[in-house]
Design a protein around this motif. Sequence first.
Motif, PDB file in Angstrom:
ATOM      1  N   PRO A  62       0.927  -1.420  -0.123  1.00 58.39           N
ATOM      2  CA  PRO A  62      -0.002  -0.171   0.380  1.00 58.39           C
ATOM      3  C   PRO A  62       1.272   1.158   0.556  1.00 58.39           C
ATOM      4  N   MET A  63       2.723   1.499   0.752  1.00 63.96           N
ATOM      5  CA  MET A  63       3.111   2.343   0.646  1.00 63.96           C
ATOM      6  C   MET A  63       3.338   3.063  -0.868  1.00 63.96           C
ATOM      7  N   PHE A  64       3.665   1.387  -1.389  1.00 66.18           N
ATOM      8  CA  PHE A  64       3.994   1.545  -3.225  1.00 66.18           C
ATOM      9  C   PHE A  64       2.830   2.463  -3.772  1.00 66.18           C
ATOM     10  N   LEU A  65       1.634   2.265  -3.162  1.00 68.71           N
ATOM     11  CA  LEU A  65       0.524   2.465  -4.364  1.00 68.71           C
ATOM     12  C   LEU A  65       1.088   3.558  -3.667  1.00 68.71           C
ATOM     13  N   LEU A  66       0.861   4.605  -2.712  1.00 63.38           N
ATOM     14  CA  LEU A  66       0.728   5.938  -1.959  1.00 63.38           C
ATOM     15  C   LEU A  66       1.214   6.797  -2.800  1.00 63.38           C
TER      16      LEU A  66
END
Length: 643
Positions: free
Chosen positions: A322-326
Motif C-alpha cells: 500500500p505504501m508503494f501505491l500511495l
Amino acid sequence: MAPLRHRGPDQSGVYLDPDLAMANLRLSIIGLGDGIQPIGNEDGTLWIVYNGEAFNYLELKAELIEKGHRFATSTDTEVLLHLYEEYGSTCLQRINGQFALAIWDSRKKELFLARDRVGIRPLFYVDTAERLCFASEIKAILALEGTRELDLESLAEVFTLWTTVPGRTVFQGVRELPPGHFLVVQKGRPSVPQPYWQIPFYPCDPALRGADEAAEQLRELLTDAVRLRLRADVPVGAYLSGGLDSSIIATLISRHGTSHLRTFSLGFQAAPFDESRYQRELIDHLGADNRQVLVSNEQIRAAFPDTVWHCEKPMLRTAPVPMFLLSRLVRDEGYKVVLSGEGADEILGGYNIFKEAKIRQFWSRYPASQRRPLLLEKLYPYIFSNPSRERHYLQEFFAVRERGADSPFFSHEIRWENSRKNLTFLSDDCRSALAVYDPLARLAETLPEGFAERDLLARAQHLEMELFLAGFLLSSQGDRVGMAHSVEMRHPFLDYRVIDFAFRLPARWKLRGLKEKYLLKRAFRGVIPESINNRDKQPYRAPIRELFSAQAPRDYVDDLLSETRLRESGYFNPHKVARLYAKFLNTPAGLSSEFQNMALVGALSTQILHEQFVKGERLRALGRVTPDRVVRGGETPAPHRGR
C-alpha cells in the motif's frame, strides 16, 4: 544507469577517469537549475555524487563561506563537497540529513563512501578481485556484475529477524554499508566500515527538571526538525495515517509551512485495516487538502511483484505494497517530497512490543500469578477474544522462557521464535546447509558493549532501531517504495537532535504504565485534537489472508508456488508449501495464524526475487540511459569559482 532511473528521472551525469567511474541520476528538489551531478571543487580534484538531503545546508554554507569557500551552485550537494574538503571524514558529524554519498579525491586516488546516521538512504557495494562497485540499489550492481545467488544465511536472518543483520544483504557477496558508517577505498580495496554515529544510550539526564519542561523541549526540537525538512524548491506534502505521529507532523507543517497543506493517505477496502475516519478528523481540523488512495485486496496482490523488485529482499508481510501505491498517488499529484511520522514509536516508546515486554517482566517476578498475564488482554484484545483460541494457550505462548527477563533479546524473543518457524518450510538441502547457523548468535556479535546491563526498554528500543527501523520501515516501507515513484520521504522524528534528546529521557516519560509515548502526547496536548492525542496506537497493517482466497485470481501466485517452480528454485519444501497454500484457499478468512501468513508471504516473495534477480529476467529487460553530462578526469568545473 537504467536500473535506477526511478530514483532520479530529472537529470543524469557521469564522471570518468582511468581509475574510477561514477554516475548519478538526479531527483531535483533543491537547486533545480544548477544541481546536475557530478559536482566538482574549484580545481577538479574532488568530485561528488550524492543521493539525499542535508537539511542544514544553508547554515553549513554560511560557515564555509566565512572560511573562504566559494560556491557556483545553490545546491546542498556542493555544500557537502566543500564540507568534506574542509573537515575530511569528520564532516559527517555536522550534517543533519539523510544521504548516501561518494566523494572521489583524484590526487590521493581515494574514494570516500558514507551513509546517514539511521539508514534512511541505502548504499550497497560488491568487492571483487577486479573492482569495487557501489550503488543505491542492488539491481544496478547486478546489472553490471551479473546475477547472484541468494545467500542462505541471510535468508535465515530474514525469516527469523524480519530483516538481515546490519551490513548483510540476501545476495551472495553484496554488502550494505551500515547506517552511521563510512568507508574509504584505496587502490580498489575498501576499508572496514567505520562508525561515526551509534544509537545513543544515556543514563537519565539530570538537567531535565520535569515532564513539562521536557515536553516543551521536545515540541521545540520537533518544530525545528519540521522547519528544516520543509526546505525545498518544490512543493512539500505530508503522509497522514490518522495516528498520533503523522498528525503531529501535519499540524506542524500547517503552522510553519508557507503554502496550503496537501496531505496523502491510505484507505483500505478491508475494514479492519482502514483508518479513514481518524484521517478525516484531522483533515477537517487543519483544513488540509487531502488525497486518498483506496487500496483493494486485488491491487495489493497485483502490485506485490513490483514492490519486491524495488525492495530487493524477501518480505514476511504485505505492508510495503500500500505504501508503494500511495507514493504513486503522490507522484501523480505532482509532488516529489512528503514528510512522515516514522521513528516516533522507536525513540519515544510507542510499540506494543515495549508494553508486552514490560508485562512479561512483571509476570516473571511471580510466574504462578493468574492475574498478571491478564494484562496482555489489554494489548491484544482481538487475539484473546477469538473463541478458536484458548486463553491458556495464549498465556503459554507469552510465558517467560528459561533464560528469563535478563536475556538481551527478552523483548523480541517471542516475535523471533514465532517467525523462525518459517524455516521449517525450507527444503531439506537448505535446512541441512543452515543446521549450525544461528541468526541470533550473529546478531549478538553486533551488540554494543554492556548491552545486557541496560534497562529493558533501552534494550528493546535499540533492537527496534537497529533492525526493524533501519532494515524494514526505512527501506521496504520507506525509501524503496517511495523512490520507486521518485518520491522522497523525510522524517522529522529521526532528526539526530530529536533522537539524542529522546534517549536522555527516563523510561517512565516514554512508557507510563501501559500508556505509550507519554511525553509526546503531553507535548502536543491542546495542539492536536484530544481524540487523536488520547487514541491508543493502531499498528499499521495490510491484508494478507484475504489476498490468497479461493476467490483470488489464478495468476503468478499459483505459478510461483507450484511444485515445479518450488523444486526449480530449491529454497522450499514443495509439499509443505502446497499444504500451506491449500489451507489458505480452502478455509475461511481469519483462521490462518500470523506465522502461517508470514510463511506464505515469505515463500512467495523469495520466489519472486529468484525470478527477478537470480534468473535475471527483469534485469535483462532494462534499457539504457544516455547521460545529460559527462565529466572526464582532469577537467576543471565551469563556471565554478572555488576557494
